[in-house]
Design a protein around this motif. Structure first.
Motif, short mmCIF file in Angstrom:
data_model
loop_
_atom_site.label_atom_id
_atom_site.label_comp_id
_atom_site.label_asym_id
_atom_site.label_seq_id
_atom_site.Cartn_x
_atom_site.Cartn_y
_atom_site.Cartn_z
N GLY A 13 48.43 27.79 36.79
CA GLY A 13 47.31 27.26 37.54
C GLY A 13 46.50 28.36 38.19
O GLY A 13 46.72 29.54 37.98
N ARG A 14 45.56 27.93 39.00
CA ARG A 14 44.68 28.88 39.68
C ARG A 14 45.46 29.64 40.75
O ARG A 14 46.31 29.09 41.43
N LEU A 15 45.13 30.91 40.86
CA LEU A 15 45.74 31.77 41.88
C LEU A 15 44.67 32.24 42.84
O LEU A 15 43.49 32.34 42.47
N PRO A 16 45.03 32.56 44.09
CA PRO A 16 44.07 33.21 44.97
C PRO A 16 43.56 34.50 44.31
O PRO A 16 44.28 35.13 43.52
N ARG A 17 42.34 34.88 44.63
CA ARG A 17 41.74 36.03 43.95
C ARG A 17 42.59 37.29 44.07
O ARG A 17 42.75 38.04 43.11
N SER A 18 43.15 37.53 45.25
CA SER A 18 43.95 38.74 45.44
C SER A 18 45.22 38.71 44.59
O SER A 18 45.62 39.73 44.02
N ALA A 19 45.83 37.53 44.47
CA ALA A 19 47.03 37.41 43.66
C ALA A 19 46.71 37.57 42.18
O ALA A 19 47.46 38.20 41.43
N ARG A 20 45.59 37.01 41.74
CA ARG A 20 45.18 37.16 40.36
C ARG A 20 44.88 38.62 40.04
O ARG A 20 45.27 39.14 38.99
N ARG A 21 44.22 39.29 40.96
CA ARG A 21 43.89 40.70 40.75
C ARG A 21 45.19 41.52 40.61
O ARG A 21 45.29 42.38 39.73
N ALA A 22 46.16 41.26 41.47
CA ALA A 22 47.43 41.99 41.40
C ALA A 22 48.13 41.72 40.06
O ALA A 22 48.71 42.63 39.46
N GLN A 23 48.06 40.48 39.60
CA GLN A 23 48.66 40.12 38.32
C GLN A 23 47.99 40.87 37.17
O GLN A 23 48.67 41.40 36.28
N ARG A 48 48.74 39.79 27.96
CA ARG A 48 49.92 40.15 28.73
C ARG A 48 49.92 39.45 30.10
O ARG A 48 50.97 39.05 30.60
N ALA A 49 48.75 39.31 30.68
CA ALA A 49 48.65 38.66 31.99
C ALA A 49 48.70 37.14 31.89
O ALA A 49 48.87 36.45 32.90
N GLY A 50 48.52 36.61 30.69
CA GLY A 50 48.52 35.16 30.52
C GLY A 50 47.25 34.50 30.99
O GLY A 50 47.27 33.37 31.49
N VAL A 51 46.11 35.22 30.82
CA VAL A 51 44.82 34.66 31.22
C VAL A 51 43.85 34.78 30.05
O VAL A 51 44.10 35.50 29.08
N SER A 52 42.73 34.09 30.18
CA SER A 52 41.69 34.24 29.17
C SER A 52 40.93 35.54 29.44
O SER A 52 40.93 36.07 30.54
N VAL A 55 38.40 35.44 32.28
CA VAL A 55 39.00 35.58 33.61
C VAL A 55 39.20 37.05 33.94
O VAL A 55 38.92 37.50 35.06
N LEU A 56 39.66 37.82 32.97
CA LEU A 56 39.85 39.26 33.19
C LEU A 56 38.53 39.93 33.54
O LEU A 56 38.46 40.74 34.48
N TYR A 57 37.47 39.56 32.83
CA TYR A 57 36.17 40.18 33.08
C TYR A 57 35.54 39.71 34.40
O TYR A 57 34.66 40.39 34.93
N GLN A 58 35.99 38.60 34.91
CA GLN A 58 35.51 38.18 36.23
C GLN A 58 35.96 39.16 37.32
O GLN A 58 35.29 39.34 38.33
N HIS A 59 37.10 39.79 37.10
CA HIS A 59 37.66 40.71 38.09
C HIS A 59 37.30 42.17 37.79
O HIS A 59 37.11 42.96 38.72
N PHE A 60 37.22 42.51 36.51
CA PHE A 60 36.95 43.89 36.12
C PHE A 60 35.92 43.88 34.99
O PHE A 60 36.20 43.34 33.92
N PRO A 61 34.77 44.51 35.20
CA PRO A 61 33.71 44.43 34.19
C PRO A 61 34.00 45.20 32.91
O PRO A 61 33.33 44.98 31.90
N GLY A 62 34.98 46.10 32.95
CA GLY A 62 35.28 46.87 31.75
C GLY A 62 36.62 47.57 31.86
O GLY A 62 37.26 47.57 32.92
N LYS A 63 37.03 48.18 30.75
CA LYS A 63 38.35 48.82 30.70
C LYS A 63 38.43 50.01 31.66
O LYS A 63 39.46 50.22 32.32
N LEU A 64 37.36 50.79 31.76
CA LEU A 64 37.40 51.95 32.65
C LEU A 64 37.54 51.53 34.10
O LEU A 64 38.32 52.12 34.86
#
Length: 212
Positions: A13-23, A48-52, A55-64
């Motif tokens: 399910g949904r996680l708080p933003r800080s918890a999702r970022r740590a994951q 590996r994180a189990g997200v779409s 969702v990953l790009y919502q937190h980090f705009p790119g690999k670098l």
């Protein structure tokens, strides 16, 4: 039923933003250490994180940006641990050992983060190089401040001694880890601390109480 024995984390399910970022950071660290920066893919990190991937790009705009966030966290851990070691006692012999122990404990307990900081495969990237250099610069500055305050040596001399001590600590720790030495961590720390103290201990303290 979902197979939770795979390397990918189960989607939940949904996680708080800080918890999702740590994951996401933890998953990214595993992928970067396993594959190196260039071979790592955002798809693999999301899986590996189990997200779409969105969702990953919502937190980090790119690999670098994701890699730099990992480096910032790893660098902060080392720098803060050195500062804590220096502040843990007024006994300079004990300070030396506590500081040396930071590097050996770090490589022994968190090899993944350690290899990101000290064995990055993209140190030609300026922002990565700046963060890697920050570990040496800030830890040496903290050590230099103690040397300068306690010995009265000029700042440039204190900085040279500090850089030398920090270099001895992290290069020795890397060698110890890579060689799979028969020496335990505590034995290695004791030996390198003794070597360091025989040198730095030769500079007398200048903070003795005034005679009056």
């Amino acid at each position: 039923m979902t197979d939770t024995t795979t390397s990918a984390r189960p989607r939940g399910g949904r996680l708080p933003r800080s918890a999702r970022r740590a994951q996401l950071l933890e998953a990214a660290r595993e992928i970067f250490v396993d594959n190196g920066y260039h071979a790592a893919a955002m798809d693999d990190i999301a899986e590996r994180a189990g997200v779409s991937k969105p969702v990953l790009y919502q937190h980090f705009p790119g690999k670098l940006e994701l890699y730099l966030a990992l480096l910032d966290s790893a660098c902060d851990t080392v720098v803060d641990a050195v500062r804590d070691a220096l502040a843990s006692t007024e006994d300079n012999k004990a300070r030396v050992q506590a500081t040396i122990d930071v590097f050996y404990s770090y490589v022994a307990s968190d090899q993944a983060a350690f290899r990101l900081v000290f064995e990055s495969d993209i140190t030609n990237e300026p922002e990565v190089r700046r963060r890697v250099d920050r570990v040496n610069t800030e830890t040496a500055a903290a050590v230099a401040a103690v040397i300068h305050d306690d010995t009265g040596l000029p700042e440039i001399a204190a900085e040279l001694l500090a850089v030398s001590l920090v270099g001895m600590a992290h290069v020795g720790a890397r060698y110890w880890l890579d060689q799979g030495s028969a020496l335990s961590k505590d034995e290695a720390v004791a030996m390198v601390s003794a070597l360091s103290w025989r040198g730095i201990g030769g500079f007398p303290r200048t903070d003795e109480p005034d005679a009056d």
